[in-house]
Design a protein around this motif. Structure first.
Motif, PDB file in Angstrom:
ATOM      1  N   TRP A   1       0.564   0.915 -13.433  1.00 59.34           N
ATOM      2  CA  TRP A   1       1.636   1.878 -13.662  1.00 59.34           C
ATOM      3  C   TRP A   1       2.013   2.572 -12.353  1.00 59.34           C
ATOM      4  N   LYS A   2       1.008   2.995 -11.613  1.00 58.52           N
ATOM      5  CA  LYS A   2       1.270   3.651 -10.329  1.00 58.52           C
ATOM      6  C   LYS A   2       1.983   2.707  -9.368  1.00 58.52           C
ATOM      7  N   PHE A   3       1.528   1.477  -9.346  1.00 57.76           N
ATOM      8  CA  PHE A   3       2.160   0.510  -8.449  1.00 57.76           C
ATOM      9  C   PHE A   3       3.612   0.240  -8.855  1.00 57.76           C
ATOM     10  N   THR A   4       3.838   0.179 -10.145  1.00 54.48           N
ATOM     11  CA  THR A   4       5.193  -0.074 -10.649  1.00 54.48           C
ATOM     12  C   THR A   4       6.129   1.085 -10.316  1.00 54.48           C
ATOM     13  N   VAL A   5       5.660   2.285 -10.577  1.00 48.22           N
ATOM     14  CA  VAL A   5       6.457   3.471 -10.243  1.00 48.22           C
ATOM     15  C   VAL A   5       6.772   3.492  -8.749  1.00 48.22           C
ATOM     16  N   GLY A   6       5.749   3.259  -7.934  1.00 49.89           N
ATOM     17  CA  GLY A   6       5.945   3.268  -6.485  1.00 49.89           C
ATOM     18  C   GLY A   6       6.912   2.186  -6.037  1.00 49.89           C
ATOM     19  N   SER A   7       6.789   1.005  -6.605  1.00 49.35           N
ATOM     20  CA  SER A   7       7.672  -0.106  -6.217  1.00 49.35           C
ATOM     21  C   SER A   7       9.129   0.242  -6.485  1.00 49.35           C
ATOM     22  N   LEU A   8       9.384   0.729  -7.682  1.00 46.07           N
ATOM     23  CA  LEU A   8      10.747   1.060  -8.068  1.00 46.07           C
ATOM     24  C   LEU A   8      11.290   2.211  -7.220  1.00 46.07           C
ATOM     25  N   MET A   9      10.468   3.203  -7.037  1.00 41.32           N
ATOM     26  CA  MET A   9      10.855   4.392  -6.283  1.00 41.32           C
ATOM     27  C   MET A   9      11.215   4.038  -4.838  1.00 41.32           C
ATOM     28  N   VAL A  10      10.341   3.303  -4.199  1.00 37.96           N
ATOM     29  CA  VAL A  10      10.558   2.958  -2.794  1.00 37.96           C
ATOM     30  C   VAL A  10      11.771   2.053  -2.644  1.00 37.96           C
ATOM     31  N   ASP A  11      11.879   1.055  -3.511  1.00 43.46           N
ATOM     32  CA  ASP A  11      13.030   0.150  -3.436  1.00 43.46           C
ATOM     33  C   ASP A  11      14.336   0.908  -3.654  1.00 43.46           C
ATOM     34  N   GLN A  12      14.333   1.758  -4.660  1.00 44.81           N
ATOM     35  CA  GLN A  12      15.550   2.533  -4.956  1.00 44.81           C
ATOM     36  C   GLN A  12      15.904   3.477  -3.819  1.00 44.81           C
ATOM     37  N   GLY A  13      14.882   4.117  -3.264  1.00 43.04           N
ATOM     38  CA  GLY A  13      15.099   5.036  -2.148  1.00 43.04           C
ATOM     39  C   GLY A  13      15.723   4.326  -0.967  1.00 43.04           C
ATOM     40  N   GLN A  14      15.214   3.142  -0.690  1.00 44.87           N
ATOM     41  CA  GLN A  14      15.724   2.368   0.434  1.00 44.87           C
ATOM     42  C   GLN A  14      17.186   1.984   0.206  1.00 44.87           C
ATOM     43  N   THR A  15      17.475   1.509  -0.982  1.00 48.62           N
ATOM     44  CA  THR A  15      18.841   1.109  -1.313  1.00 48.62           C
ATOM     45  C   THR A  15      19.789   2.304  -1.243  1.00 48.62           C
ATOM     46  N   TYR A  16      19.310   3.420  -1.775  1.00 47.10           N
ATOM     47  CA  TYR A  16      20.103   4.647  -1.761  1.00 47.10           C
ATOM     48  C   TYR A  16      20.391   5.109  -0.335  1.00 47.10           C
ATOM     49  N   ALA A  17      19.368   5.034   0.509  1.00 49.35           N
ATOM     50  CA  ALA A  17      19.538   5.449   1.902  1.00 49.35           C
ATOM     51  C   ALA A  17      20.542   4.550   2.618  1.00 49.35           C
ATOM     52  N   GLU A  18      20.477   3.274   2.338  1.00 48.28           N
ATOM     53  CA  GLU A  18      21.426   2.347   2.957  1.00 48.28           C
ATOM     54  C   GLU A  18      22.852   2.623   2.537  1.00 48.28           C
ATOM     55  N   GLU A  19      23.012   2.955   1.248  1.00 48.72           N
ATOM     56  CA  GLU A  19      24.340   3.307   0.747  1.00 48.72           C
ATOM     57  C   GLU A  19      24.932   4.493   1.497  1.00 48.72           C
TER      58      GLU A  19
ATOM     59  N   VAL B   1       0.841  -1.199   0.000  1.00 52.47           N
ATOM     60  CA  VAL B   1       0.000   0.000   0.000  1.00 52.47           C
ATOM     61  C   VAL B   1       0.879   1.254   0.000  1.00 52.47           C
ATOM     62  N   TRP B   2       1.981   1.204   0.720  1.00 50.69           N
ATOM     63  CA  TRP B   2       2.904   2.332   0.716  1.00 50.69           C
ATOM     64  C   TRP B   2       3.425   2.583  -0.711  1.00 50.69           C
ATOM     65  N   LYS B   3       3.820   1.513  -1.366  1.00 52.14           N
ATOM     66  CA  LYS B   3       4.306   1.649  -2.742  1.00 52.14           C
ATOM     67  C   LYS B   3       3.220   2.192  -3.656  1.00 52.14           C
ATOM     68  N   PHE B   4       2.031   1.672  -3.485  1.00 48.62           N
ATOM     69  CA  PHE B   4       0.933   2.147  -4.334  1.00 48.62           C
ATOM     70  C   PHE B   4       0.616   3.620  -4.055  1.00 48.62           C
ATOM     71  N   THR B   5       0.692   4.010  -2.808  1.00 50.57           N
ATOM     72  CA  THR B   5       0.410   5.399  -2.442  1.00 50.57           C
ATOM     73  C   THR B   5       1.467   6.343  -3.013  1.00 50.57           C
ATOM     74  N   VAL B   6       2.721   5.967  -2.847  1.00 51.99           N
ATOM     75  CA  VAL B   6       3.814   6.770  -3.417  1.00 51.99           C
ATOM     76  C   VAL B   6       3.638   6.900  -4.931  1.00 51.99           C
ATOM     77  N   GLY B   7       3.377   5.776  -5.585  1.00 55.31           N
ATOM     78  CA  GLY B   7       3.203   5.794  -7.033  1.00 55.31           C
ATOM     79  C   GLY B   7       2.024   6.653  -7.457  1.00 55.31           C
ATOM     80  N   SER B   8       0.923   6.547  -6.756  1.00 52.49           N
ATOM     81  CA  SER B   8      -0.272   7.322  -7.097  1.00 52.49           C
ATOM     82  C   SER B   8       0.013   8.813  -7.035  1.00 52.49           C
ATOM     83  N   LEU B   9       0.613   9.227  -5.938  1.00 53.02           N
ATOM     84  CA  LEU B   9       0.906  10.651  -5.761  1.00 53.02           C
ATOM     85  C   LEU B   9       1.916  11.129  -6.794  1.00 53.02           C
ATOM     86  N   MET B  10       2.935  10.326  -7.000  1.00 54.90           N
ATOM     87  CA  MET B  10       4.006  10.680  -7.932  1.00 54.90           C
ATOM     88  C   MET B  10       3.466  10.849  -9.350  1.00 54.90           C
TER      89      MET B  10
END
Lengths: 220, 220
Positions: free
Chosen positions: B147-165, A146-155
């Motif tokens: 599309w929204k879910f895909t964008v969110g998935s990639l964004m959140v995953d990338q953000g997390q990886t980036y933050a860890e780096e 849901v977090w991913k979907f929310t981020v994607g929706s807003l983005m």
DNA sequence: ACCTGAACACCGTTCAAGT
DNA sequence: ACCTGAACACCGTTCAAGT
């Protein structure tokens, strides 16, 4: 990590972290994420850019501080009995805050920096998912989805609106598709059958979130 | 809008749009979106920054051109019979490309600029949704949701990886939650029951996408 | 027609010096 | 202890001039 000056040695502080964060928040709210700069904050503060670094580690740090202040402003919603309704209401509170503050979305999506204030919501979302019958593993996955979907929706919604602003209100993606419909029969059929589809906004988010939640809960 | 010089009047061009886009693409791939600058492209081109503007309108324009070149590189997958499998395979092709090119995700999410090349995928995704039994309205909404879910998935995953780096491999969000578990019993229960939940990556995306697609198709 | 140099209006941040 | 000015190493883009 605020410098707490115990005693009164040395020169007294003219600036304070609270003032700095307050100004940063105002710039972010009024002008958006791109408008924030150390030099601009300094200007509104009536001091040199460098004085800020005495109270805040870096610009990133300043943004994180502003983000937590923002979290404090989110109104805590009344929680309905039905657990699935509760999930919806809680996410919607977060959605509304981020929809009103696009700069915060960027930070949250990119940097994953959470302040303590937001955990009130996290805790209650977890409870509600568990009350829906999900295991803890299932809850963890559901929360993430849901977090991913929310981020994607807003983005995506924000991106679309932003693109339209830049090109005088023309939905460019749509225009573009229309001009290439010839090569793509299914796209053409869709554009003819559902010509004015606009999937933006809060109502659509609610509708979509319901579908997503049903999908999650039925899959367990 | 490429300047096609009909005839051979004037000084012959030393630079070409193709070269410029090629170099931009290389910088983006190697160093990411933040590393691209007109001055850097010019340097690799062995010319002044301003010469680029004879061939490309602006930096934004240059990025859009690079994006369409990238789209051409996406391998077109073999399409299975089953329509829902087809949807999955098609989205996965897009996911893989964007996962490998984070800079492209930023552009696509923010600017919504699509090149003609990507419409091959759009057309086939539409067909597959329709074959799943969705109406054109339903397909339009489904496409948008995924599309929204895909964008969110990639964004959140990338953000997390980036933050860890940035913070030496520490999952900071997790650390932070642990330190505040005391005030939040449900969060605490979750962290104890599912302590090592990592929701990143392609496999999790596939799993989640299946749940989402089931939810969408069952809702109609 | 194409390329260039200087300039404009910006950045975040470091460093040594002032009060 | 706190604030500042100058400087470093960057930006995208405009504009007038060169070839």
């Amino acid at each position: 990590m605020e410098k707490t000056h115990t005693g009164a040695r040395g020169r007294p502080a003219r600036l304070s972290r609270t003032d700095i964060v307050e100004i940063a928040k105002r710039i972010l709210k009024k002008k958006g994420g791109d408008a924030l700069s150390m030099r601009r904050v300094a200007e509104e503060l009536g001091s040199s850019p460098m004085s800020i670094y005495r109270h805040v580690e870096s610009m990133d740090h300043l943004i994180v501080l502003a983000l937590d202040e923002l979290a404090k402003e989110i109104p805590k919603p009344d929680l309905p009995e039905d657990p699935q309704d509760r999930v919806l209401v809680l996410w919607l509170a977060l959605y509304d805050c981020l929809a009103a503050n696009p700069w915060a979305l960027d930070v949250l999506a990119k940097e994953m920096s959470i302040g303590p204030t937001i955990l009130w919501f996290v805790d209650r979302i977890i409870k509600s998912f568990v009350d829906c019958g999900l295991s803890y593993e299932g809850t963890s996955q559901a929360y993430n989805m849901v977090w991913k979907f929310t981020v994607g929706s807003l983005m995506v919604d924000q991106g679309q609106t932003y693109a339209e602003e830049r090109f005088d209100g023309t939905p460019i993606a749509r225009q573009f598709m229309i001009s290439h419909m010839g090569d793509h029969p299914n796209l053409k059929a869709l554009m003819s059958a559902a010509p004015d589809a606009d999937h933006r906004g809060r109502d659509r988010y609610v509708e979509n979130l319901k579908i997503l939640l049903d999908g999650i809960i039925n899959s367990k």
